[in-house]
Motif scaffolding. Structure first.
Motif, mmCIF file in Angstrom:
data_model
loop_
_atom_site.group_PDB
_atom_site.id
_atom_site.type_symbol
_atom_site.label_atom_id
_atom_site.label_comp_id
_atom_site.label_asym_id
_atom_site.label_seq_id
_atom_site.Cartn_x
_atom_site.Cartn_y
_atom_site.Cartn_z
ATOM 1 N N LEU A 121 0.830 -1.193 -0.048
ATOM 2 C CA LEU A 121 -0.093 -0.009 -0.142
ATOM 3 C C LEU A 121 0.897 1.361 0.056
ATOM 4 C CD1 LEU A 121 -2.666 -1.206 2.561
ATOM 5 C CD2 LEU A 121 -3.033 -0.690 0.095
ATOM 6 N N GLY A 122 2.214 1.107 0.048
ATOM 7 C CA GLY A 122 3.014 2.139 -0.056
ATOM 8 C C GLY A 122 3.155 2.946 1.577
ATOM 9 N N LYS A 123 2.603 2.228 2.442
ATOM 10 C CA LYS A 123 2.593 3.094 3.753
ATOM 11 C C LYS A 123 3.535 2.327 4.793
ATOM 12 C CE LYS A 123 -2.336 3.848 3.125
ATOM 13 N NZ LYS A 123 -3.800 3.538 3.833
ATOM 14 N N SER A 124 4.807 1.652 4.400
ATOM 15 C CA SER A 124 5.626 1.230 5.398
ATOM 16 C C SER A 124 6.409 2.381 5.865
ATOM 17 C CB SER A 124 6.347 0.061 4.780
ATOM 18 O OG SER A 124 6.831 0.513 3.558
ATOM 19 N N PRO A 125 6.785 2.188 7.035
ATOM 20 C CA PRO A 125 7.652 3.220 7.574
ATOM 21 C C PRO A 125 9.103 3.255 7.034
ATOM 22 C CG PRO A 125 7.608 1.476 9.153
ATOM 23 C CD PRO A 125 6.332 1.264 8.181
ATOM 24 N N ASP A 126 9.705 4.494 7.058
ATOM 25 C CA ASP A 126 11.196 4.601 6.496
ATOM 26 C C ASP A 126 12.042 4.402 7.783
ATOM 27 O OD1 ASP A 126 13.378 5.066 5.427
ATOM 28 O OD2 ASP A 126 12.776 7.167 4.555
ATOM 29 N N TYR A 127 12.622 3.118 7.643
ATOM 30 C CA TYR A 127 13.610 2.922 8.966
ATOM 31 C C TYR A 127 14.760 3.721 9.047
ATOM 32 C CZ TYR A 127 10.023 -0.944 9.587
ATOM 33 O OH TYR A 127 8.869 -1.410 10.111
ATOM 34 N N GLY A 128 15.021 4.423 7.936
ATOM 35 C CA GLY A 128 16.329 5.106 7.872
ATOM 36 C C GLY A 128 16.077 6.377 8.149
ATOM 37 N N MET A 129 15.008 6.969 8.474
ATOM 38 C CA MET A 129 14.794 8.202 9.040
ATOM 39 C C MET A 129 14.977 8.201 10.610
ATOM 40 S SD MET A 129 13.506 10.130 6.848
ATOM 41 C CE MET A 129 12.403 11.365 7.716
ATOM 42 N N PRO A 130 15.476 9.616 11.135
ATOM 43 C CA PRO A 130 15.960 9.512 12.554
ATOM 44 C C PRO A 130 14.801 9.209 13.376
ATOM 45 C CG PRO A 130 16.419 11.492 11.240
ATOM 46 C CD PRO A 130 15.637 10.819 10.160
ATOM 47 N N ALA A 131 15.111 8.652 14.538
ATOM 48 C CA ALA A 131 14.152 8.147 15.486
ATOM 49 C C ALA A 131 13.263 9.756 15.944
ATOM 50 C CB ALA A 131 14.772 7.745 16.799
ATOM 51 N N THR A 132 12.006 8.896 16.190
ATOM 52 C CA THR A 132 11.127 10.097 16.609
ATOM 53 C C THR A 132 11.164 10.423 18.040
ATOM 54 O OG1 THR A 132 9.363 8.564 17.153
ATOM 55 C CG2 THR A 132 9.522 9.454 14.843
ATOM 56 N N ARG A 133 10.807 11.565 18.368
ATOM 57 C CA ARG A 133 10.679 11.794 20.258
ATOM 58 C C ARG A 133 9.593 10.869 20.782
ATOM 59 N NH1 ARG A 133 13.272 16.314 21.422
ATOM 60 N NH2 ARG A 133 12.131 16.452 23.358
ATOM 61 N N GLN A 134 8.639 10.555 20.181
ATOM 62 C CA GLN A 134 7.692 9.605 20.678
ATOM 63 C C GLN A 134 8.641 8.222 20.870
ATOM 64 O OE1 GLN A 134 4.381 8.272 18.157
ATOM 65 N NE2 GLN A 134 3.645 7.016 19.983
ATOM 66 N N GLN A 135 9.349 7.740 19.960
ATOM 67 C CA GLN A 135 10.408 6.782 20.185
ATOM 68 C C GLN A 135 11.177 6.622 21.311
ATOM 69 O OE1 GLN A 135 11.660 6.148 16.207
ATOM 70 N NE2 GLN A 135 10.932 3.924 16.106
ATOM 71 N N ALA A 136 11.888 8.010 21.381
ATOM 72 C CA ALA A 136 12.798 8.425 22.531
ATOM 73 C C ALA A 136 12.158 8.291 23.838
ATOM 74 C CB ALA A 136 13.437 9.902 22.272
ATOM 75 N N ARG A 137 11.048 8.820 24.033
ATOM 76 C CA ARG A 137 10.359 8.784 25.045
ATOM 77 C C ARG A 137 10.132 7.481 25.588
ATOM 78 N NH1 ARG A 137 7.639 13.296 23.152
ATOM 79 N NH2 ARG A 137 5.921 12.115 22.462
ATOM 80 N N ALA A 138 9.575 6.356 24.588
ATOM 81 C CA ALA A 138 9.361 4.967 24.879
ATOM 82 C C ALA A 138 10.694 4.247 25.124
ATOM 83 C CB ALA A 138 8.801 4.409 23.616
ATOM 84 N N LEU A 139 11.668 4.579 24.560
ATOM 85 C CA LEU A 139 13.037 4.080 24.996
ATOM 86 C C LEU A 139 13.504 4.404 26.395
ATOM 87 C CD1 LEU A 139 15.224 4.599 21.562
ATOM 88 C CD2 LEU A 139 14.509 2.176 22.767
ATOM 89 N N LEU A 140 13.206 5.638 26.794
ATOM 90 C CA LEU A 140 13.894 6.106 28.156
ATOM 91 C C LEU A 140 12.701 5.478 29.009
ATOM 92 C CD1 LEU A 140 14.452 9.758 27.206
ATOM 93 C CD2 LEU A 140 16.223 7.857 27.837
ATOM 94 N N LYS A 141 11.551 5.457 28.885
ATOM 95 C CA LYS A 141 10.678 4.771 29.862
ATOM 96 C C LYS A 141 11.032 3.143 29.966
ATOM 97 C CE LYS A 141 5.827 4.025 30.627
ATOM 98 N NZ LYS A 141 4.276 4.225 30.298
ATOM 99 N N ALA A 142 11.383 2.537 29.012
ATOM 100 C CA ALA A 142 11.631 1.173 28.900
ATOM 101 C C ALA A 142 13.289 0.907 29.584
ATOM 102 C CB ALA A 142 11.815 0.673 27.585
ATOM 103 N N GLN A 168 16.456 1.268 14.110
ATOM 104 C CA GLN A 168 17.191 1.013 15.426
ATOM 105 C C GLN A 168 16.317 1.075 16.585
ATOM 106 O OE1 GLN A 168 20.570 3.596 14.370
ATOM 107 N NE2 GLN A 168 21.953 1.802 14.410
ATOM 108 N N ALA A 169 15.615 2.409 16.811
ATOM 109 C CA ALA A 169 15.085 2.591 18.142
ATOM 110 C C ALA A 169 13.940 1.462 18.216
ATOM 111 C CB ALA A 169 14.386 4.027 17.840
ATOM 112 N N GLY A 170 13.464 1.163 17.135
ATOM 113 C CA GLY A 170 12.404 0.205 17.091
ATOM 114 C C GLY A 170 12.616 -1.272 17.805
#
Length: 218
Positions: A121-142, A168-170
């Motif tokens: 569907l052309g909706k797969s995420p671009d894993y080469g993009m920088p990590a998002t702030r949402q991912q950063a918060r989730a990583l720190l919480k973990a 990488q963040a995922g």
């Protein structure tokens, strides 16, 4: 699951005189009538999808995630007459995947989404993009930490965004939370009228197209 049918017994929507006129038409003209009527029905269906409205005029049930992009926006463009004979016309989609998506929304079924389907569907995420702030918060919480010389420390969210890719963040988050990345997941879809029309709409279109067909030179 098949595409949602736009199914009407047109004989039940015509008066007695119109029924006789329809029956008297040769097969070629009945085919032309059904083709033209289907294309006319396609127009209000495309408009409804653009306007995000059901057949009764009510708004589509909203997404759970608050996104500004309209739902099902690509479906109207691909809507076309997919089968045609002197006795039947089918309005739908040639693409099987699109047709299935339309059916799932039409009937309010639970949709199975996979990574492979997202890519198609052309909706797969671009894993080469920088990590998002949402991912950063989730990583720190973990409990994510980085090495600082011989010691470990908790990085700032900005460091994660600037130094980790989205993929990488995922992966790191999945490891920290002790689970593997999902390959498929369920999405509950509320019913939305992707395809449909009222009997009055169909009756009006049929009467108009029938008279045009009768008055055509051939």
């Amino acid at each position: 699951m098949t595409a949602p049918p736009l199914d009407f017994d047109i004989r039940g929507l015509l008066n007695a005189q119109e029924k006789l006129q329809l029956l008297a038409l040769p097969a070629s003209k009945r085919r032309r009538l059904l083709n033209n009527a289907s294309k006319r029905l396609r127009t209000p269906n495309r408009k409804r999808i653009r306007d995000q409205r059901n057949v009764d005029g009510s708004a589509y049930a909203p997404r759970k995630a608050r996104r500004k992009r309209k739902m099902l926006s690509g479906l109207g463009k691909g809507l076309q007459v997919t089968r045609l004979s002197a006795d039947q016309a089918v309005l739908g989609w040639q693409n099987r995947l699109v047709s299935r998506i339309a059916a799932e929304h039409q009937h309010g079924q639970t949709e199975t989404m996979t990574l492979a389907r997202l890519r198609r569907l052309g909706k797969s995420p671009d894993y080469g993009m920088p990590a998002t702030r949402q991912q950063a918060r989730a990583l720190l919480k973990a409990g994510y930490q980085i090495r600082n010389g011989k010691r470990w420390k908790r990085p700032a969210p900005r460091w994660i965004v600037e130094n980790l890719k989205s993929g990488q963040a995922g992966l790191i988050l999945a490891q920290l939370e002790g689970h593997t990345k999902k390959q498929s997941w369920k999405i509950a879809l509320p019913a939305r009228d992707v395809l449909g029309a009222t009997a009055d709409q169909v009756r009006e279109i049929l009467s108009t197209v029938l008279q045009q067909t009768l008055n055509a030179p051939r």
